[in-house]
Design an enzyme around this catalytic site. Structure first.
Site, PDB file in Angstrom:
ATOM      1  N   LYS A 190      13.918 -13.005 -12.300  1.00  0.00           N
ATOM      2  CA  LYS A 190      13.351 -13.489 -11.040  1.00  0.00           C
ATOM      3  C   LYS A 190      12.913 -12.319 -10.160  1.00  0.00           C
ATOM      4  O   LYS A 190      11.800 -12.316  -9.612  1.00  0.00           O
ATOM      5  CB  LYS A 190      14.381 -14.348 -10.321  1.00  0.00           C
ATOM      6  CG  LYS A 190      13.847 -15.116  -9.139  1.00  0.00           C
ATOM      7  CD  LYS A 190      14.938 -15.970  -8.520  1.00  0.00           C
ATOM      8  CE  LYS A 190      15.489 -16.989  -9.481  1.00  0.00           C
ATOM      9  NZ  LYS A 190      16.498 -17.865  -8.857  1.00  0.00           N
TER      10      LYS A 190
ATOM     11  N   LYS B 265      21.308  -7.531  -7.453  1.00  0.00           N
ATOM     12  CA  LYS B 265      21.345  -8.501  -6.351  1.00  0.00           C
ATOM     13  C   LYS B 265      21.621  -9.878  -6.915  1.00  0.00           C
ATOM     14  O   LYS B 265      21.038 -10.282  -7.918  1.00  0.00           O
ATOM     15  CB  LYS B 265      19.984  -8.515  -5.632  1.00  0.00           C
ATOM     16  CG  LYS B 265      19.917  -9.476  -4.456  1.00  0.00           C
ATOM     17  CD  LYS B 265      20.457  -8.802  -3.231  1.00  0.00           C
ATOM     18  CE  LYS B 265      20.446  -9.725  -2.018  1.00  0.00           C
ATOM     19  NZ  LYS B 265      21.486 -10.762  -2.073  1.00  0.00           N
TER      20      LYS B 265
ATOM     21  N   LYS C 236      25.375 -11.497 -10.554  1.00  0.00           N
ATOM     22  CA  LYS C 236      25.965 -12.789 -10.190  1.00  0.00           C
ATOM     23  C   LYS C 236      27.475 -12.615 -10.148  1.00  0.00           C
ATOM     24  O   LYS C 236      28.044 -11.830 -10.913  1.00  0.00           O
ATOM     25  CB  LYS C 236      25.599 -13.871 -11.215  1.00  0.00           C
ATOM     26  CG  LYS C 236      25.640 -15.277 -10.645  1.00  0.00           C
ATOM     27  CD  LYS C 236      24.486 -15.491  -9.669  1.00  0.00           C
ATOM     28  CE  LYS C 236      24.366 -16.933  -9.224  1.00  0.00           C
ATOM     29  NZ  LYS C 236      23.196 -17.114  -8.341  1.00  0.00           N
TER      30      LYS C 236
ATOM     31  N   SER D 186      16.721 -12.915   0.920  1.00  0.00           N
ATOM     32  CA  SER D 186      17.795 -11.928   0.854  1.00  0.00           C
ATOM     33  C   SER D 186      17.242 -10.511   0.833  1.00  0.00           C
ATOM     34  O   SER D 186      17.781  -9.604   1.477  1.00  0.00           O
ATOM     35  CB  SER D 186      18.656 -12.162  -0.398  1.00  0.00           C
ATOM     36  OG  SER D 186      19.570 -13.208  -0.203  1.00  0.00           O
TER      37      SER D 186
END
Length: 401
Positions: A81, A57, A93, A335
Site C-alpha cells: 500500500k 508504518k 503491523k 497517518s
C-alpha cells in the site's frame, strides 16, 4: 501475485526471497495488573515487513484473533500500500491478543502502556511508526505516546499517529477512510464517463464507513437506490431518503427494521446501478454471482468482498473494479501527513490536510489505472504491481539485491 509481478518486472528470485517474509518480528508478553488485583499476561506482536523504502508504518490491533501469521500478512499489505502510494514507508503491523470490550478503561490504559514498554526498542520516528486500528483509537494512541515520552525522553513521541488533535493529531483525520473511498469513486467515475449527478449507487453495509460514503455520494448528487445492514437490504429504484435514514439508523447501522419488505444482501448486489460499494463483509461477489452484476463501477470497501476470479471477470467485461488495497489507503495517507506535520513542527488546517491527502490518493489512482490499462490487467493486479515495483527497486538501489 507478488511473485508474478516481480517476474513480469524482470527481478530475480532473490528479490522474492527478500520480500516474501518480514525483516523483523518481535513477539512480546505484557503483564497487566487487573482491577481485581490479579496479574494477567497478554501476548502481542510487532511485525516490520521491509525497511527498504524507509521506516515502517502500520496500525496496532487489540483483538482476540491477533496472531503472528495475521500480522505478517497485514504488514506485507501495508508495504504494498505504501509502495503504490509513493509514501516513504515500509509496512508494519502490531497487535495484542485480547478482547478489549471486556477490559475496564484503566485496564485498557495499562495494556496500551505495557505494549509500548514491550516494543519500545523497535519503534521510533525513523524506525517504526504505530497508528490506531481495530479496537484502538486516539485515546489509546495518546497513552502510547505518553508512555514512549517517559521511556525515551530524548526523542519526540509525536511520531505515533492517530493522536488527539490537542497532541498534534491531524485535524482532517476523522472520516479519512470514507473520504478516500469517495475520492476514488469520483476519479473512477471520470474514467468511466459516469456523471455523478445523474447516477445511481448501492451501498452494502451501513455502519460508520458505509453510511458516510452513502451520505457523501448523496450530497454529490448521486441517487442512493439500495442499502443493506446486518439483517437484510432495502431497494427503491427512485431513490432512498438519505437524511431520514442517517437520522434513524441505530449505533450498529441498522435501518432495515424500518421496512416491512426487505431483500437479502445477495439480492441487493444483483440490482442494477452505476456504482456498487461493498462496505460490509467478505465474499459478496464471487464466481457464483459475478455474471449477475449489473454495475458499471464496483468498489471494494471491505476486505475480501470480491474474489480474485470475480475481479478479473469484471475487468475483462468492462466493469471497473476498485480493490480494497486502494480504497483502504485513506487512513495510511492521513497517518503519513500527520507524521510529516509533526516532524516539521507545523500546524495544518483541516482543509490543508485534506488537500494533501487528496493529492496523494488521486496520484496513486492515476498511476495504478495507467498500469492497468497499459498491461491489460485489473486494478487489483496493477495495485500489487505498483507496490511491488517500489519495494523491489528501493531494495535494488540500496544494493541489497
Amino acid at each position: 501475485m507478488i511473485k508474478e509481478s516481480l517476474a513480469e518486472l524482470g527481478y530475480s528470485q532473490d528479490v522474492f526471497e527478500l520480500l516474501k517474509e518480514p525483516q523483523q518480528i518481535l513477539a512480546v508478553r505484557i503483564p497487566v495488573k487487573m482491577d481485581n488485583g490479579q496479574v494477567r499476561v497478554f501476548s502481542g506482536y510487532r511485525v516490520q515487513h521491509s525497511f527498504s523504502i524507509g521506516p515502517t508504518k502500520g496500525g496496532v490491533l487489540f483483538h482476540p484473533e491477533v496472531s503472528e501469521p495475521l500480522m505478517k500478512g497485514l504488514s506485507l499489505m501495508n508495504s504494498l500500500k505504501n509502495g503504490l502510494l509513493n509514501i516513504p514507508f515500509g509496512g508494519a503491523k502490531g497487535g495484542v491478543i485480547c478482547e478489549p470490550r471486556e477490559l475496564s478503561f484503566h485496564e485498557l490504559e495499562l495494556l496500551s502502556r505495557g505494549y509500548i514498554q514491550a516494543i519500545r526498542s523497535v519503534i521510533g520516528p525513523y524506525q517504526d511508526i504505530p497508528a490506531p486500528d481495530i479496537f484502538t483509537n486516539s485515546q489509546v494512541m495518546a497513552w502510547m505516546m505518553d508512555e514512549y515520552s517517559k521511556l525515551c525522553p530524548d526523542q519526540s513521541a509525536g511520531f505515533i499517529t492517530g493522536k488527539p488533535i490537542v497532541l498534534g493529531g491531524l485535524k482532517s483525520r476523522e472520516h479519512s477512510a470514507g473520504r478516500g473511498i469517495v475520492l476514488f469513486i469520483s476519479e473512477a467515475a471520470k474514467k468511466k464517463g459516469i456523471d455523478l449527478q445523474h447516477s445511481t449507487a448501492i451501498v452494502q453495509g451501513f455502519g460508520s464507513l458505509g453510511s458516510y460514503v452513502a451520505k457523501s455520494l448523496a450530497d454529490s448528487g448521486v441517487t442512493i437506490t439500495g442499502l443493506s445492514d446486518a439483517y437484510g437490504a432495502v431497494y427503491r429504484s427512485s431513490g432512498l431518503d438519505m437524511n431520514t435514514l442517517i437520522e434513524c439508523r441505530d449505533s450498529f447501522g441498522t435501518i432495515t427494521k424500518l421496512y416491512k419488505h426487505t431483500l437479502t444482501s445477495q439480492q441487493l448486489v444483483e440490482k442494477p446501478c452505476d456504482i456498487m460499494v461493498l462496505a460490509a463483509v467478505a465474499n459478496q461477489i464471487t464466481d457464483n454471482n459475478v455474471l449477475k452484476i449489473k454495475s458499471k463501477l464496483v468498489v471494494e470497501a471491505a476486505d475480501g468482498a470480491v474474489t480474485d476470479e470475480a475481479a478479473n471477470w469484471m475487468t475483462q467485461n468492462g466493469i471497473l473494479f476498485i480493490p480494497e488495497i486502494l480504497t483502504s489507503s485513506g487512513d495510511m495517507t492521513s497517518s503519513y501527513i500527520e507524521w510529516a506535520q509533526n516532524r516539521q513542527g507545523l500546524i495544518w488546517s483541516k482543509e490543508e490536510g485534506e488537500r494533501r491527502v487528496r493529492q496523494i490518493l488521486a496520484d496513486a489512482f492515476t498511476r495504478v489505472h495507467n498500469i492497468a490499462e497499459e498491461r491489460g490487467i485489473s486494478l487489483k493486479a496493477a495495485s500489487c504491481f505498483a507496490g511491488v515495483y517500489t519495494l523491489a527497486e528501493s531494495a535494488r538501489v540500496r544494493g541489497w539485491i
